[in-house]
Scaffold this active site. Sequence first.
Site, PDB file in Angstrom:
ATOM      1  CB  SER A  32      -6.878  -0.634  -6.161  1.00  0.00           C
ATOM      2  OG  SER A  32      -5.719  -1.419  -6.399  1.00  0.00           O
ATOM      3  CG  HIS A  43      -5.209   3.496  -6.185  1.00  0.00           C
ATOM      4  ND1 HIS A  43      -4.719   4.653  -5.597  1.00  0.00           N
ATOM      5  CD2 HIS A  43      -4.622   2.472  -5.507  1.00  0.00           C
ATOM      6  CE1 HIS A  43      -3.892   4.338  -4.615  1.00  0.00           C
ATOM      7  NE2 HIS A  43      -3.806   3.016  -4.549  1.00  0.00           N
ATOM      8  CG  ASP A  63      -2.375  -0.295  -5.212  1.00  0.00           C
ATOM      9  OD1 ASP A  63      -2.038   0.681  -4.523  1.00  0.00           O
ATOM     10  OD2 ASP A  63      -3.539  -0.741  -5.241  1.00  0.00           O
ATOM     11  CG  MET A  76       2.740  -3.338  -4.431  1.00  0.00           C
ATOM     12  SD  MET A  76       1.822  -4.615  -3.553  1.00  0.00           S
ATOM     13  CE  MET A  76       0.224  -3.805  -3.390  1.00  0.00           C
ATOM     14  CG  HIS A 106      -0.177   3.682  -3.298  1.00  0.00           C
ATOM     15  ND1 HIS A 106      -0.993   2.841  -2.566  1.00  0.00           N
ATOM     16  CD2 HIS A 106       0.816   4.058  -2.446  1.00  0.00           C
ATOM     17  CE1 HIS A 106      -0.517   2.711  -1.344  1.00  0.00           C
ATOM     18  NE2 HIS A 106       0.585   3.425  -1.247  1.00  0.00           N
ATOM     19  CG  MET A 163       2.928   0.793  -1.740  1.00  0.00           C
ATOM     20  SD  MET A 163       1.515  -0.328  -1.762  1.00  0.00           S
ATOM     21  CE  MET A 163       0.889   0.012  -3.400  1.00  0.00           C
ATOM     22  CG  MET A 187      -1.025   3.058   3.391  1.00  0.00           C
ATOM     23  SD  MET A 187      -1.738   2.685   1.791  1.00  0.00           S
ATOM     24  CE  MET A 187      -2.235   0.960   1.967  1.00  0.00           C
ATOM     25  CG  ASP A 190      -4.936   2.229  -0.844  1.00  0.00           C
ATOM     26  OD1 ASP A 190      -5.711   1.281  -1.033  1.00  0.00           O
ATOM     27  OD2 ASP A 190      -3.859   2.377  -1.471  1.00  0.00           O
TER      28      ASP A 190
HETATM   29  C1  DX5 Z   1      -2.572  -2.190  -0.685  1.00  0.00           C
HETATM   30  C2  DX5 Z   1      -2.961  -1.309  -1.852  1.00  0.00           C
HETATM   31  C3  DX5 Z   1      -4.417  -1.074  -1.973  1.00  0.00           C
HETATM   32  C4  DX5 Z   1      -5.230  -2.300  -2.166  1.00  0.00           C
HETATM   33  C5  DX5 Z   1      -6.612  -2.061  -1.681  1.00  0.00           C
HETATM   34  O1  DX5 Z   1      -1.217  -2.184  -0.534  1.00  0.00           O
HETATM   35  O2  DX5 Z   1      -2.332  -0.052  -1.751  1.00  0.00           O
HETATM   36  O3  DX5 Z   1      -4.706  -0.114  -2.997  1.00  0.00           O
HETATM   37  O4  DX5 Z   1      -5.282  -2.706  -3.493  1.00  0.00           O
HETATM   38  O5  DX5 Z   1      -7.302  -3.251  -1.777  1.00  0.00           O
HETATM   39  P1  DX5 Z   1      -8.613  -3.534  -0.961  1.00  0.00           P
HETATM   40  O6  DX5 Z   1      -9.593  -2.450  -1.354  1.00  0.00           O
HETATM   41  O7  DX5 Z   1      -9.017  -4.874  -1.430  1.00  0.00           O
HETATM   42  O8  DX5 Z   1      -8.272  -3.462   0.491  1.00  0.00           O
HETATM   43 ZN    ZN Z   2      -2.919   1.756  -3.104  1.00  0.00          ZN
END
Ligand code: DX5
Ligand code: ZN
Length: 228
Positions: free
Chosen positions: A10, A35, A37, A39, A68, A70, A139, A175
């Site tokens: 990620s 990956h 993320d 948000m 991903h 969110m 998750m 994840d």
């Molecule tokens: C959290 C993200 C993850 C996150 C994982 O909301 O979806 O992808 O970056 O990070 P680590 O591996 O540090 O838990």
């Molecule tokens: Zn993620």
Amino acid sequence: MSEKTIIAPSVLSADFSRLGGEVEAVCRAGADWIHLDVMDGHFVPNITFGPPVIKAIRNRTDKVFDCHLMIAPADPFLGAFADAGCDIITVHAEATTHLDRSLQAIRDLGKKAGVSLNPSTPESVIEYVLDRLDLILLMTVNPGFGGQAFIPSVVEKVRRVKSMIGNRPIHIEIDGGVTPETAPLVAAAGADVLVAGSAVFKGGSEEAYVRNIAAIRGASDGAMKKAA
Ligand code: DX5
Ligand code: ZN
């Protein structure tokens, strides 16, 4: 589904001031997918990046861009993420009112469709959309931030989802809090894609990324073989 673990770093834990170089470095270091993320500060209590940033790094690698989302709502933005070059687009079941419609929309854009479930969301919500899915992202932290602790109760959910999907060609992705210690737990339960942010990018150099990815891969491939 895959015989070997797919490792998807990620970029949330990368150095954003040189994101393109970080993507190249982690790909050379052994990443299988990237990956992303996304948000929105509404569905999750953090804001990251959107389609223009993804588009800007798209030409740095040919690896699968695993996006991903969110964000709520997701449907109005699916086209923009497809145009930016995402290969897999995953929406949260909790963030979309009409999950079946969102998944159809992703496939209509020519992309692979994924659904993500928060730790507290039961797997029953995906029972009637299994044939529209290419990936299920479970998750193992509450989404929003990197570097949180793995929630062990999700391991049982991985087992249940694995048995629900039967022989359908659907990836099970994990994840949150993935490390060489937690990776074997989910790999043995049936996960074949592992996202890792802080455990991959710690050390901040390509040499460190090589070691970090190898450590996670070694731990999970061993557990996958035992489970098979
Ligand atoms: C959290 C993200 C993850 C996150 C994982 O909301 O979806 O992808 O970056 O990070 P680590 O591996 O540090 O838990
Ligand atoms: Zn993620």
